[in-house]
Scaffold this motif. Structure first.
Motif, short mmCIF file in Angstrom:
data_model
loop_
_atom_site.label_atom_id
_atom_site.label_comp_id
_atom_site.label_asym_id
_atom_site.label_seq_id
_atom_site.Cartn_x
_atom_site.Cartn_y
_atom_site.Cartn_z
N ILE A 197 -61.92 18.92 -12.81
CA ILE A 197 -61.22 17.86 -13.31
C ILE A 197 -59.71 18.61 -13.46
O ILE A 197 -59.87 19.54 -14.03
N LEU A 198 -58.70 17.84 -13.01
CA LEU A 198 -57.42 18.18 -13.46
C LEU A 198 -56.83 17.30 -14.41
O LEU A 198 -56.31 16.00 -13.79
N LEU A 199 -56.46 17.57 -15.62
CA LEU A 199 -55.86 16.53 -16.67
C LEU A 199 -54.33 16.31 -16.19
O LEU A 199 -53.56 17.42 -16.36
N ALA A 200 -53.89 15.27 -15.99
CA ALA A 200 -52.43 15.23 -15.90
C ALA A 200 -52.10 13.81 -16.54
O ALA A 200 -51.10 12.84 -16.02
N VAL A 201 -52.32 13.65 -17.82
CA VAL A 201 -52.37 12.32 -18.66
C VAL A 201 -50.88 12.38 -19.30
O VAL A 201 -50.66 11.36 -20.22
N GLY A 202 -50.31 13.49 -19.40
CA GLY A 202 -48.89 13.36 -20.11
C GLY A 202 -49.04 13.11 -21.53
O GLY A 202 -49.88 13.91 -22.28
N GLY A 203 -48.21 12.02 -21.97
CA GLY A 203 -48.18 11.62 -23.53
C GLY A 203 -49.39 10.73 -23.68
O GLY A 203 -49.32 10.12 -24.78
N GLU A 254 -29.53 -11.75 -23.66
CA GLU A 254 -30.55 -10.73 -23.29
C GLU A 254 -30.82 -9.89 -24.69
O GLU A 254 -29.84 -9.55 -25.37
N VAL A 255 -32.20 -9.71 -24.73
CA VAL A 255 -32.63 -9.16 -26.06
C VAL A 255 -33.39 -7.88 -25.54
O VAL A 255 -34.36 -8.09 -24.59
N ILE A 256 -32.90 -6.68 -25.94
CA ILE A 256 -33.82 -5.26 -25.63
C ILE A 256 -34.28 -4.88 -27.01
O ILE A 256 -33.56 -4.57 -27.88
N VAL A 257 -35.60 -4.47 -26.97
CA VAL A 257 -36.19 -3.96 -28.01
C VAL A 257 -36.74 -2.46 -27.64
O VAL A 257 -37.38 -2.31 -26.87
N SER A 258 -36.18 -1.53 -28.39
CA SER A 258 -36.54 0.10 -28.06
C SER A 258 -36.97 0.72 -29.35
O SER A 258 -36.24 1.26 -30.37
N HIS A 259 -38.05 0.30 -29.82
CA HIS A 259 -38.68 0.90 -31.22
C HIS A 259 -39.54 2.02 -30.82
O HIS A 259 -40.62 2.27 -31.94
N GLY A 260 -39.56 2.56 -30.05
CA GLY A 260 -40.60 3.67 -29.47
C GLY A 260 -42.07 3.10 -28.86
O GLY A 260 -42.08 2.00 -28.59
N TYR A 261 -42.65 3.96 -28.46
CA TYR A 261 -43.99 3.70 -28.14
C TYR A 261 -45.30 4.16 -28.92
O TYR A 261 -45.11 5.05 -29.65
N ASN A 262 -46.26 3.54 -28.88
CA ASN A 262 -47.49 3.55 -29.27
C ASN A 262 -48.39 4.60 -28.19
O ASN A 262 -48.29 4.21 -27.04
N ARG A 263 -48.82 5.64 -28.60
CA ARG A 263 -49.67 6.42 -27.73
C ARG A 263 -51.28 6.42 -27.82
O ARG A 263 -51.64 6.61 -28.90
N GLU A 264 -51.69 6.16 -26.87
CA GLU A 264 -53.02 5.78 -26.95
C GLU A 264 -53.64 7.10 -26.11
O GLU A 264 -53.42 7.43 -25.07
N ALA A 265 -54.74 7.95 -26.75
CA ALA A 265 -55.52 8.91 -26.12
C ALA A 265 -56.33 8.53 -24.74
O ALA A 265 -56.86 7.32 -25.09
N SER A 266 -56.13 8.88 -23.82
CA SER A 266 -56.63 8.27 -22.62
C SER A 266 -58.44 8.76 -22.26
O SER A 266 -58.74 8.08 -21.70
N LEU A 267 -58.72 9.51 -23.00
CA LEU A 267 -59.92 9.93 -22.71
C LEU A 267 -60.81 10.83 -23.74
O LEU A 267 -60.06 11.35 -24.52
N TYR A 322 -51.94 17.85 -27.79
CA TYR A 322 -51.81 18.59 -26.22
C TYR A 322 -52.84 19.66 -26.15
O TYR A 322 -53.25 20.13 -27.01
N TYR A 323 -53.43 19.69 -24.80
CA TYR A 323 -54.63 20.90 -24.65
C TYR A 323 -53.84 22.01 -24.44
O TYR A 323 -53.05 22.42 -23.77
N GLU A 324 -54.51 23.03 -25.18
CA GLU A 324 -53.88 24.51 -25.38
C GLU A 324 -54.65 24.97 -23.99
O GLU A 324 -55.97 25.07 -23.83
N GLY A 325 -53.79 25.89 -23.22
CA GLY A 325 -54.39 26.42 -22.21
C GLY A 325 -53.37 27.67 -21.78
O GLY A 325 -52.65 28.16 -22.55
N LYS A 326 -53.32 27.81 -20.24
CA LYS A 326 -52.78 28.92 -19.85
C LYS A 326 -51.52 28.36 -18.93
O LYS A 326 -51.81 27.16 -18.45
N ALA A 327 -50.74 29.25 -18.61
CA ALA A 327 -49.37 28.67 -17.48
C ALA A 327 -50.20 28.71 -16.03
O ALA A 327 -49.73 27.93 -15.12
N THR A 328 -51.59 29.06 -16.00
CA THR A 328 -52.27 28.96 -14.52
C THR A 328 -52.89 27.62 -14.58
O THR A 328 -53.49 27.37 -13.57
N LEU A 341 -50.57 19.81 -21.31
CA LEU A 341 -50.72 21.23 -21.16
C LEU A 341 -49.57 21.83 -21.98
O LEU A 341 -48.64 21.60 -22.03
N SER A 342 -50.31 22.72 -22.91
CA SER A 342 -49.25 23.42 -23.83
C SER A 342 -49.68 25.05 -23.66
O SER A 342 -50.75 25.41 -23.70
#
Length: 349
Positions: free
Chosen positions: A111-117, A240-253, A268-274, A289-290
């Protein structure tokens, strides 16, 4: 019979897309699963913003950059699934089983996790009936600047995204007003100065309290705002109305209990630079990845992806070279290079 992939990449943003390209380069049978209907990740939120900080690449619009990333990701024909949210991952014998919200199961050696935020959804305007205007002139992101030409615009929010949009739109709009509920804006000071210099009107301690429709009830025509300090309110006509109140983050798995990976800031998952994590066979790349020395830029994402894929390769084939052969000498590109050169010769004649 189960179709087992060498690597399944979860996430279709820049980290996931470049990982798909690189895993194909390394000869791995690859699948990519993305929860959203479109590939591109957070870059899709800013399609008309210019990206400058990619080495050797001239400034490019986010929309075009995503198109190129997707085309590159498809170079070696990976299996790509969109609109597919991964819920749960478990380990069974030598493989991982990936369970999706659709009830499907996918099988993979790694598995390669690339789910960002994570899965991000905009924090919406909490006014009755606001949702009916989302198809017309209530926006939570700016997809095209063209529709805002000569328009009266109000932006609710005081962060960097809100101010950035105000700066970008002010040269083409009739007027741009920022309203923000707090005493002071949360955006960077330099961005605020830029907005003021561009003629953006900024009203703090102010919130939108009512949206009034046009005669056919399809779009917002009037916006009512109230100052929380003075308790005074006003109503103005708006296009036009633009709303920029940030984002709700949902863990994907989530993972089965025996597959716990240490986290930083509870996400954020702790790991290695590799790209390796504490769980054998699970790798990560990009924002999720952290590790010490992490670069939180697109250029860092690509290095993360290459390192993670190289780790996948040597995990599956311990005798394989740690790094891929560079493209100028890589057999994988010989036929593709020949085809590109032949096309260039035809166009030059």
């Amino acid at each position: 019979m189960q179709d087992v992939y060498d690597v399944t990449i979860i996430g279709g943003g820049p980290a996931g897309l470049y990982s798909a390209f690189y895993s194909g380069l390394r000869g791995l049978k690859t699948k990519l699963i993305e929860s959203q209907d479109q590939l591109g990740g957070k870059v899709l939120l800013y399609p008309e913003k210019l990206i400058w900080d990619i080495g050797g690449h001239p400034p490019i619009l986010g929309e075009q950059f995503v198109k190129q990333l997707i085309a590159q990701a498809k170079t070696f024909d990976p299996t790509i699934l969109t609109g597919t949210k991964v819920d749960y991952i478990e380990r069974q014998e030598d493989n991982f089983v990936i369970h999706t919200a659709l009830g499907d199961k996918h099988y993979s050696k790694t598995i390669l996790l690339a789910v960002g935020g994570g899965i991000i959804n905009p924090q919406k305007l909490t006014l009755e009936g606001a949702e009916k205007y989302e198809m017309t002139n209530l926006h939570y992101t700016v997809q095209s600047y063209q529709r805002f030409v000569d328009k009266e615009i109000i932006i609710s929010g005081g962060g960097n995204a809100a101010l950035d949009w105000a700066v970008e739109l002010s040269p083409i709009a009739k007027n741009v007003t920022i309203v923000y509920r707090k005493e002071t804006l949360s955006a960077h000071e330099a961005t605020i100065k830029e907005a003021l210099a561009a003629g953006v009107q900024i009203e703090c301690n102010t919130t939108i309290t009512k949206l009034s429709a046009n005669t056919d009830k399809t779009a917002i025509q009037l916006v009512t705002c109230e100052n929380s300090k003075t308790k005074q309110s006003y109503t103005r006509q708006i296009d036009e109305v633009i709303v920029s109140h940030g984002y709700n983050r949902e863990a994907s798995l989530t993972f089965e209990e025996s597959m716990t990976i240490p986290k930083k800031d509870n996400y954020y998952y702790e790991g290695k630079a590799t790209g390796e994590t504490t769980q054998p066979g699970i790798f990560a790349a990009g924002d999720i990845l952290s590790f010490e020395g992490k670069i939180h830029l697109l250029l860092g994402t690509f290095q993360d992806a290459a390192n993670a894929v190289n780790s996948v390769k040597t995990y599956l084939e311990p005798t394989a070279y740690r790094n891929a052969v560079v493209s100028s000498h890589n057999e994988m590109f010989k036929e593709k290079n020949r085809s590109i050169i032949e096309k260039q010769l035809v166009h030059s004649n």
